[in-house]
Scaffold this active site. Structure first.
Site, short mmCIF file in Angstrom:
data_model
loop_
_atom_site.label_atom_id
_atom_site.label_comp_id
_atom_site.label_asym_id
_atom_site.label_seq_id
_atom_site.Cartn_x
_atom_site.Cartn_y
_atom_site.Cartn_z
N ASN A 57 30.25 14.81 -3.86
CA ASN A 57 29.83 13.98 -5.01
C ASN A 57 30.77 12.78 -5.26
O ASN A 57 30.39 11.83 -5.93
CB ASN A 57 29.73 14.81 -6.30
N ASP A 68 21.89 21.98 -10.89
CA ASP A 68 21.32 20.78 -10.28
C ASP A 68 20.13 20.26 -11.09
O ASP A 68 19.45 21.03 -11.76
CB ASP A 68 20.87 21.13 -8.84
C1 IPE Z 1 25.28 20.21 -5.63
O1 IPE Z 1 24.27 19.35 -6.05
C2 IPE Z 1 26.53 19.91 -6.39
C3 IPE Z 1 26.52 20.23 -7.80
C4 IPE Z 1 25.55 20.76 -8.47
C5 IPE Z 1 27.74 19.93 -8.50
P1 IPE Z 1 23.94 18.01 -5.27
O2 IPE Z 1 22.83 17.38 -6.01
O3 IPE Z 1 25.17 17.22 -5.05
O4 IPE Z 1 23.45 18.56 -3.83
P2 IPE Z 1 22.42 17.92 -2.80
O5 IPE Z 1 22.88 16.52 -2.54
O6 IPE Z 1 21.08 17.97 -3.43
O7 IPE Z 1 22.49 18.81 -1.58
C1 IPE Z 2 23.78 17.99 -10.67
O1 IPE Z 2 22.78 17.11 -10.99
C2 IPE Z 2 25.12 17.56 -11.20
C3 IPE Z 2 26.02 16.99 -10.18
C4 IPE Z 2 25.80 16.99 -8.90
C5 IPE Z 2 27.24 16.39 -10.66
P1 IPE Z 2 22.42 15.87 -10.07
O2 IPE Z 2 23.19 14.69 -10.53
O3 IPE Z 2 22.60 16.22 -8.63
O4 IPE Z 2 20.89 15.68 -10.40
P2 IPE Z 2 19.72 15.31 -9.38
O5 IPE Z 2 19.74 16.32 -8.28
O6 IPE Z 2 20.01 13.93 -8.88
O7 IPE Z 2 18.50 15.40 -10.20
MG MG Z 3 21.35 17.06 -7.25
#
Ligand code: IPE
Ligand code: IPE
Ligand code: MG
Length: 257
Positions: free
Chosen positions: A76, A28
């Protein structure tokens, strides 16, 4: 001490104690990494591929049996079309660019999630590499794609119901056998790492987390490298996993499930 010397020392120490068999990572912080630099979010995802490469190499060379990476959640899909499309493109590029390294290192590529939802240009590459690497005896590298823990449990319950064993057929073992992680032949989850300072599970490996050790790092995923992985593993090795027993029982040699 230089970072390289620190990594070497930590690696030597980590190698002297039992390793987690199965490490999973919620990768993340890509979006925030990019936003901090005034870049589009997709550049954060692109930079994240470099971290995937470094962490996979390190886990493989340590001798971890299974590394599972949360790359795209069922939730996502609700992100803006442009981001979802860009992520799918990056995924296809990743599968092309890593093919040689995966095969050269005897890595078995697996995937868990509702893979039918992936666009065909991703699914085809994924299925091809999965099939080609099926007989590889090294680490299992599993991508969680279009993955949700609740979704996984629901589909396992549906499969079990279709088998028609009635209520008595519903046991912990029977349900577990129907999970995507069982299809992928993964060992029990030992260590779950989440990066970027968030302290939640976000629908990842809900069933498998029951007795996993949790480790949270403030590092944004694109900056996560060997040292951070070794620190998480080193921290795991200091934990006492009791599986519901008392510390005294464990000292007497009792084992959890
Ligand atoms: C979890 O991260 C999913 C992945 C890392 C692929 P998200 O960024 O989607 O999760 P939330 O929204 O912070 O809970
Ligand atoms: C994790 O990074 C990757 C995916 C969920 C695909 P994020 O895209 O959630 O990054 P933040 O949490 O917005 O920084
Ligand atoms: Mg995230």
């Amino acid at each position: 001490m230089s970072e390289k010397a620190l990594i070497d020392e930590l690696r030597d120490r980590v190698r002297r104690s039992p390793l987690p068999r199965h490490v999973a990572i919620i990768m993340d912080g890509n979006g925030r990494w990019a936003e901090l630099r005034g870049l589009p979010r997709l550049e954060g995802h692109r930079a994240g591929s470099e971290a995937v490469r470094a962490v996979t190499r390190e886990a493989r060379s340590l001798g971890v049996e299974a590394l599972t990476l949360y790359a795209f959640s069922a939730q996502n899909w609700a992100r803006p079309d442009e981001e979802v499309g860009g992520l799918m493109q990056l995924l296809a590029e990743y599968l092309d660019s890593e093919r040689a390294e995966i095969m050269d290192n005897a890595i078995r590529l697996e995937a868990v999630g509702d893979l039918d939802r992936l666009p065909s240009f991703v699914r085809e590459r994924l299925e091809r590499l999965r099939a080609d690497s099926r007989g590889n005896g090294g680490m299992a590298l599993t991508l969680a794609l279009s993955y949700g823990g609740r979704e996984e449990i629901v589909q396992a319950a549906q499969r079990l119901a279709r088998r028609g064993g009635g209520p008595e057929g519903i046991t912990e073992e029977a349900l577990e056998r129907e999970l995507w992680t069982s299809d992928a032949r993964l060992p029990p989850l030992d260590l779950l790492v989440r990066t970027s300072g968030e302290r939640r599970i976000s629908n990842f490996l809900l069933w498998q987390c029951a007795y996993a050790e949790l480790s949270f790092s403030d590092i944004l995923w694109p900056d996560f490298r060997e040292l951070a992985l070794l620190q998480a593993v080193g921290d795991f090795q200091t934990r006492e996993r009791r599986f519901g027993l008392t510390g005294a029982q464990l000292a007497e040699g009792a084992r959890g499930p």
